[in-house]
Write a protein that holds these residues in place. Structure first.
Motif, PDB file in Angstrom:
ATOM      1  N   TYR A  58      -1.979   1.234 -12.292  1.00 22.08           N
ATOM      2  CA  TYR A  58      -2.447   0.776 -10.991  1.00 22.08           C
ATOM      3  C   TYR A  58      -2.605   1.917  -9.994  1.00 22.08           C
ATOM      4  CZ  TYR A  58      -1.218  -3.829 -12.735  1.00 22.08           C
ATOM      5  OH  TYR A  58      -1.153  -4.976 -13.484  1.00 22.08           O
ATOM      6  N   ALA A  65      -3.260   5.684   0.325  1.00 21.12           N
ATOM      7  CA  ALA A  65      -3.395   5.229  -1.052  1.00 21.12           C
ATOM      8  C   ALA A  65      -3.232   6.396  -2.013  1.00 21.12           C
ATOM      9  CB  ALA A  65      -4.746   4.556  -1.269  1.00 21.12           C
ATOM     10  N   ALA A  70       0.178  -2.563  -1.888  1.00 28.32           N
ATOM     11  CA  ALA A  70      -0.869  -3.244  -2.641  1.00 28.32           C
ATOM     12  C   ALA A  70      -1.201  -2.448  -3.896  1.00 28.32           C
ATOM     13  CB  ALA A  70      -2.111  -3.413  -1.779  1.00 28.32           C
ATOM     14  N   ARG A  78      -4.125  -2.092  -7.347  1.00 29.80           N
ATOM     15  CA  ARG A  78      -5.385  -2.455  -7.993  1.00 29.80           C
ATOM     16  C   ARG A  78      -5.446  -1.761  -9.341  1.00 29.80           C
ATOM     17  NH1 ARG A  78     -10.469  -1.244  -5.639  1.00 29.80           N
ATOM     18  NH2 ARG A  78     -11.155   0.697  -6.500  1.00 29.80           N
ATOM     19  N   TYR A  86      -7.860  -4.684  -3.305  1.00 29.32           N
ATOM     20  CA  TYR A  86      -6.550  -4.756  -3.946  1.00 29.32           C
ATOM     21  C   TYR A  86      -6.232  -6.204  -4.295  1.00 29.32           C
ATOM     22  CZ  TYR A  86      -5.971   0.049  -2.472  1.00 29.32           C
ATOM     23  OH  TYR A  86      -6.142   1.408  -2.304  1.00 29.32           O
ATOM     24  N   TRP A 127      -0.325  -7.926  -3.880  1.00 26.41           N
ATOM     25  CA  TRP A 127       0.276  -7.588  -2.594  1.00 26.41           C
ATOM     26  C   TRP A 127       1.751  -7.971  -2.572  1.00 26.41           C
ATOM     27  CZ3 TRP A 127      -2.362  -5.278   1.454  1.00 26.41           C
ATOM     28  CH2 TRP A 127      -3.749  -5.157   1.304  1.00 26.41           C
TER      29      TRP A 127
END
Length: 124
Positions: A32, A50, A97, A99, A111, A114
């Motif tokens: 992720y 991020a 978060a 993804r 994303y 959460w």
């Protein structure tokens, strides 16, 4: 899927520091890309920082550059947000978060997973 739990929020005076943690469980954490977002009362959720899946790239909002640092420890399935020189305008609920792609994005809808968030309050 992956489950995310944030911790480390609290009340701090302006100029102080906090380190937020986001512990992940479920699928392999290294699959992720991870992000931090925040939402203040009456405002939209906004991007903070991020970290790509491989760790090869990071991004952060202009408002936190030079003050906040995102990092991840794949061995501990944890992503961190070190926040220094905090300002009252940093007050918000901070969300972690994830993804399941290589790249990062600063768009919340990018994303899928959460956490429930952790409150950060900075007093003046």
């Amino acid at each position: 899927q992956v489950q995310l739990v944030e911790s480390g929020g609290g009340l701090v005076q302006a100029g102080g520091s906090l380190r937020l943690s986001c512990a992940a469980s479920g699928r392999t954490f290294s699959d992720y890309a991870m992000g931090w977002f925040r939402q203040a009362p009456g405002k939209e959720r906004e991007f903070v920082a991020a970290f790509s899946r491989s760790g090869g790239s990071t991004d952060s909002a202009d408002s936190v550059k030079g003050r906040f640092t995102i990092s991840r420890d794949n061995a501990k399935n944890t992503v961190y947000l070190q926040m220094n020189s905090l300002k009252p305008e940093d007050t918000a609920v901070y969300y972690c978060a994830a993804r399941a792609v290589v790249t990062i994005t600063n768009i919340p809808s990018g994303y899928l997973y959460w956490g429930l968030g952790t409150q950060v309050t900075v007093s003046s």
